[in-house]
Structure formats: C-alpha cells, structure tokens
Motif scaffolding. Structure first.
Motif, PDB file in Angstrom:
ATOM      1  N   ALA A  83      23.033  42.533  39.051  1.00 39.72           N
ATOM      2  CA  ALA A  83      24.177  43.268  38.507  1.00 39.72           C
ATOM      3  C   ALA A  83      24.073  43.371  36.987  1.00 39.72           C
ATOM      4  O   ALA A  83      24.370  44.426  36.403  1.00 39.72           O
ATOM      5  CB  ALA A  83      25.482  42.600  38.911  1.00 39.72           C
ATOM      6  N   ALA A  84      23.639  42.296  36.347  1.00 43.29           N
ATOM      7  CA  ALA A  84      23.512  42.296  34.884  1.00 43.29           C
ATOM      8  C   ALA A  84      22.432  43.275  34.431  1.00 43.29           C
ATOM      9  O   ALA A  84      22.603  43.992  33.439  1.00 43.29           O
ATOM     10  CB  ALA A  84      23.191  40.895  34.387  1.00 43.29           C
ATOM     11  N   ALA A  85      21.311  43.313  35.159  1.00 44.36           N
ATOM     12  CA  ALA A  85      20.230  44.238  34.809  1.00 44.36           C
ATOM     13  C   ALA A  85      20.669  45.688  34.969  1.00 44.36           C
ATOM     14  O   ALA A  85      20.374  46.537  34.124  1.00 44.36           O
ATOM     15  CB  ALA A  85      19.003  43.957  35.684  1.00 44.36           C
TER      16      ALA A  85
ATOM     17  N   SER B  50      21.722  39.709  48.294  1.00 47.05           N
ATOM     18  CA  SER B  50      21.702  38.401  48.973  1.00 47.05           C
ATOM     19  C   SER B  50      21.065  37.325  48.108  1.00 47.05           C
ATOM     20  O   SER B  50      21.511  36.180  48.103  1.00 47.05           O
ATOM     21  CB  SER B  50      20.918  38.515  50.284  1.00 47.05           C
ATOM     22  N   GLU B  51      20.032  37.690  47.366  1.00 42.91           N
ATOM     23  CA  GLU B  51      19.211  36.691  46.679  1.00 42.91           C
ATOM     24  C   GLU B  51      19.557  36.491  45.209  1.00 42.91           C
ATOM     25  O   GLU B  51      19.418  35.375  44.690  1.00 42.91           O
ATOM     26  CB  GLU B  51      17.729  37.071  46.812  1.00 42.91           C
ATOM     27  N   SER B  52      19.944  37.558  44.506  1.00 43.95           N
ATOM     28  CA  SER B  52      20.192  37.408  43.060  1.00 43.95           C
ATOM     29  C   SER B  52      21.273  38.382  42.599  1.00 43.95           C
ATOM     30  O   SER B  52      21.009  39.255  41.757  1.00 43.95           O
ATOM     31  CB  SER B  52      18.895  37.662  42.273  1.00 43.95           C
ATOM     32  N   PRO B  53      22.471  38.244  43.125  1.00 47.03           N
ATOM     33  CA  PRO B  53      23.520  39.222  42.813  1.00 47.03           C
ATOM     34  C   PRO B  53      23.895  39.294  41.336  1.00 47.03           C
ATOM     35  O   PRO B  53      24.025  40.388  40.784  1.00 47.03           O
ATOM     36  CB  PRO B  53      24.698  38.762  43.674  1.00 47.03           C
ATOM     37  N   GLU B  54      24.075  38.157  40.694  1.00 44.76           N
ATOM     38  CA  GLU B  54      24.511  38.167  39.296  1.00 44.76           C
ATOM     39  C   GLU B  54      23.435  38.733  38.384  1.00 44.76           C
ATOM     40  O   GLU B  54      23.713  39.545  37.495  1.00 44.76           O
ATOM     41  CB  GLU B  54      24.897  36.746  38.855  1.00 44.76           C
TER      42      GLU B  54
ATOM     43  N   ALA C 104      30.251  51.364  41.026  1.00 47.11           N
ATOM     44  CA  ALA C 104      30.571  50.843  42.357  1.00 47.11           C
ATOM     45  C   ALA C 104      29.410  50.031  42.915  1.00 47.11           C
ATOM     46  O   ALA C 104      29.616  48.994  43.569  1.00 47.11           O
ATOM     47  CB  ALA C 104      30.912  52.004  43.297  1.00 47.11           C
ATOM     48  N   ILE C 105      28.196  50.484  42.670  1.00 43.00           N
ATOM     49  CA  ILE C 105      27.016  49.745  43.129  1.00 43.00           C
ATOM     50  C   ILE C 105      26.943  48.394  42.444  1.00 43.00           C
ATOM     51  O   ILE C 105      26.709  47.360  43.081  1.00 43.00           O
ATOM     52  CB  ILE C 105      25.736  50.568  42.851  1.00 43.00           C
ATOM     53  N   ILE C 106      27.162  48.370  41.141  1.00 38.25           N
ATOM     54  CA  ILE C 106      27.118  47.111  40.394  1.00 38.25           C
ATOM     55  C   ILE C 106      28.195  46.149  40.884  1.00 38.25           C
ATOM     56  O   ILE C 106      27.933  44.952  41.098  1.00 38.25           O
ATOM     57  CB  ILE C 106      27.281  47.379  38.883  1.00 38.25           C
ATOM     58  N   ASP C 107      29.396  46.644  41.078  1.00 44.06           N
ATOM     59  CA  ASP C 107      30.490  45.793  41.572  1.00 44.06           C
ATOM     60  C   ASP C 107      30.163  45.237  42.952  1.00 44.06           C
ATOM     61  O   ASP C 107      30.436  44.060  43.245  1.00 44.06           O
ATOM     62  CB  ASP C 107      31.794  46.586  41.638  1.00 44.06           C
ATOM     63  N   ALA C 108      29.561  46.079  43.796  1.00 45.00           N
ATOM     64  CA  ALA C 108      29.218  45.632  45.151  1.00 45.00           C
ATOM     65  C   ALA C 108      28.129  44.576  45.121  1.00 45.00           C
ATOM     66  O   ALA C 108      28.181  43.593  45.871  1.00 45.00           O
ATOM     67  CB  ALA C 108      28.787  46.829  45.995  1.00 45.00           C
ATOM     68  N   VAL C 109      27.133  44.770  44.261  1.00 49.08           N
ATOM     69  CA  VAL C 109      26.064  43.772  44.140  1.00 49.08           C
ATOM     70  C   VAL C 109      26.638  42.456  43.636  1.00 49.08           C
ATOM     71  O   VAL C 109      26.353  41.372  44.170  1.00 49.08           O
ATOM     72  CB  VAL C 109      24.958  44.276  43.183  1.00 49.08           C
ATOM     73  N   ARG C 110      27.469  42.547  42.618  1.00 52.39           N
ATOM     74  CA  ARG C 110      28.042  41.332  42.024  1.00 52.39           C
ATOM     75  C   ARG C 110      28.915  40.576  43.033  1.00 52.39           C
ATOM     76  O   ARG C 110      29.035  39.344  42.965  1.00 52.39           O
ATOM     77  CB  ARG C 110      28.865  41.704  40.789  1.00 52.39           C
TER      78      ARG C 110
END
Length: 230
Positions: free
Chosen positions: A113-115, A106-110, A189-195
């Motif tokens: 995801a990058a981290a 919600s707060e810092s998706p990009e 899948a987790i990274i894609d979902a966060v992004r």
C-alpha cells in the motif's frame, strides 16, 4: 484528436533504428499518429536525417507489433485499433494482476500500500488535460509496482508488448470528462483494499479498475468509428 508532437532528438552515439522505433511507437500509442496515418519512408528519412535502412527496420518492427500495416509498392499506414486484440490483452492483465494483488494483500499489505501510495501522490499532481502523457506514464508505474513487488517484473515487458491496442483504446478514453478523476479514485480504492489486508476486497477493486475502458467499448467505437477494427 490532436496531441502536441514532442521532439525526440537522436543520440548519434547509439544505434538509431531502435530510437526511431521508440519515437514512432510513442507517437502511435499517444494517438499523435492516429489510425490510417500514412508513414512516408522518405519523409521519415528526412526528419531523422538517416538512410533508408534504420527507417525500414523500425517499420518492420512496428508491423510485427501490429501497429502499422505495410502495403508493398503503395504505403505504410498506422493500423486501426484491434478490438479483439485489446480484449485478449485485457484478459492477460486480469489473469496476472488479480493474482498479484491477491498475493501481495495477503503477504505484505502495508508495504505494498505504501509503495502504491507513493506513485498515487505523484499522479495526483498531474491531473490536467495537458499532462495526459505524464499521467498515463504514472498509471503504468502504479501497475508496474505490483509486478516488481510480487517478483514477476520480467512479465511486465510481455504485458506491455501485448497491450499496444489496449493502450490506444485507453488513450482515447482518458480525455473523456471525469476519466482521470475516476482513475485516481480507483487507485485510492485499490490502496485502501490492500491496506485492509482483505485479498478479495483488493481483487474486486482491481477488477473494477482494469475493466473501465472495455466497459465503455461501444461508446469509444461510436465516437471514433474510423479508428477501430472489430
């Protein structure tokens, strides 16, 4: 199940008991010392070239962590994997990590995801059976990143301390065919979902990932009946 034992030279400029503790804990968690392995205090004193005191102190700590069982006047043995304790550790991880991934999405998706992507890229380079140790360490780094980014890094130590039995179950699961590839697929899948910025999608991906080992607990127990306690 055999794991090549690594040499862990002691740093004589520091206290040796904590170092012996870390070495023995690492051997137990990696299944280099499987359940029911007898730990001879005399042999450990000889291996590390120390007196009985640091060995005794290290074994006391391992007993407190539930990794060894001490039978006075008889022997100290590596404890079996406690399934009940593993289930509790799984519940703890779910409670913390699902909320963490929800908030970060919600707060810092990009940024999040990058981290996570940086860790994943390193983990993808270790996709080989002989690299289990490094692969597993990077798996922990992936999850530690969430604790760090959400500002609850202090809880990471608590989770790690409570997860010793779950970690050993995971170590039995990791060499199974396709497991390492499945871990990487889950991480992607987790990274894609966060992004995507969709918290519920991210929570779902994380829940699926964290439930992987316990979802096949019966299979693990069937393959390693002498290693577990239910």
């Amino acid at each position: 199940m055999k794991v090549n034992r690594k040499e862990f030279p002691l740093d004589r400029t520091r206290q040796v008991a904590p170092q012996i503790l870390e070495i023995l804990r690492s051997r137990i968690l990696s299944m280099d010392m499987p359940p029911s392995t007898i730990l001879s205090r005399i042999s450990l004193q000889s291996e590390f070239n120390v007196s009985q005191t640091p060995v005794r102190d290290a074994l006391i700590r391992l007993e407190e962590e539930g990794l060894v069982e001490v039978y006075p006047q008889y022997a100290t043995v590596v404890a079996k994997i406690d399934i009940g304790h593993s289930v509790q550790a799984h519940f703890l991880r779910l409670s913390i990590e699902l909320e963490a991934i929800r908030r970060l999405t919600s707060e810092s998706p990009e940024e999040t995801a990058a981290a996570l992507q940086r860790v994943l890229l390193r983990q993808e380079q270790e996709l080989a059976p002989e690299r289990y140790d490094v692969f597993d360490l990077l798996d922990k780094d992936f999850h530690r990143t969430l604790f760090e980014r959400v500002g609850i890094l202090g809880l990471w130590t608590t989770v790690r301390r409570q997860s010793v039995h779950l970690d050993r179950l995971r170590r039995l699961n990791l060499p199974m065919p396709g497991k390492m590839e499945a871990v990487l697929a889950d991480h992607r899948a987790i990274i894609d979902a966060v992004r995507s910025g969709d918290p519920e999608k991210a929570v779902g991906a994380m829940r699926k990932h964290l439930s992987g080992t316990l979802s096949i607990i019966d299979l693990i127990c069937e393959q390693y009946p002498d290693y577990v306690s239910r």
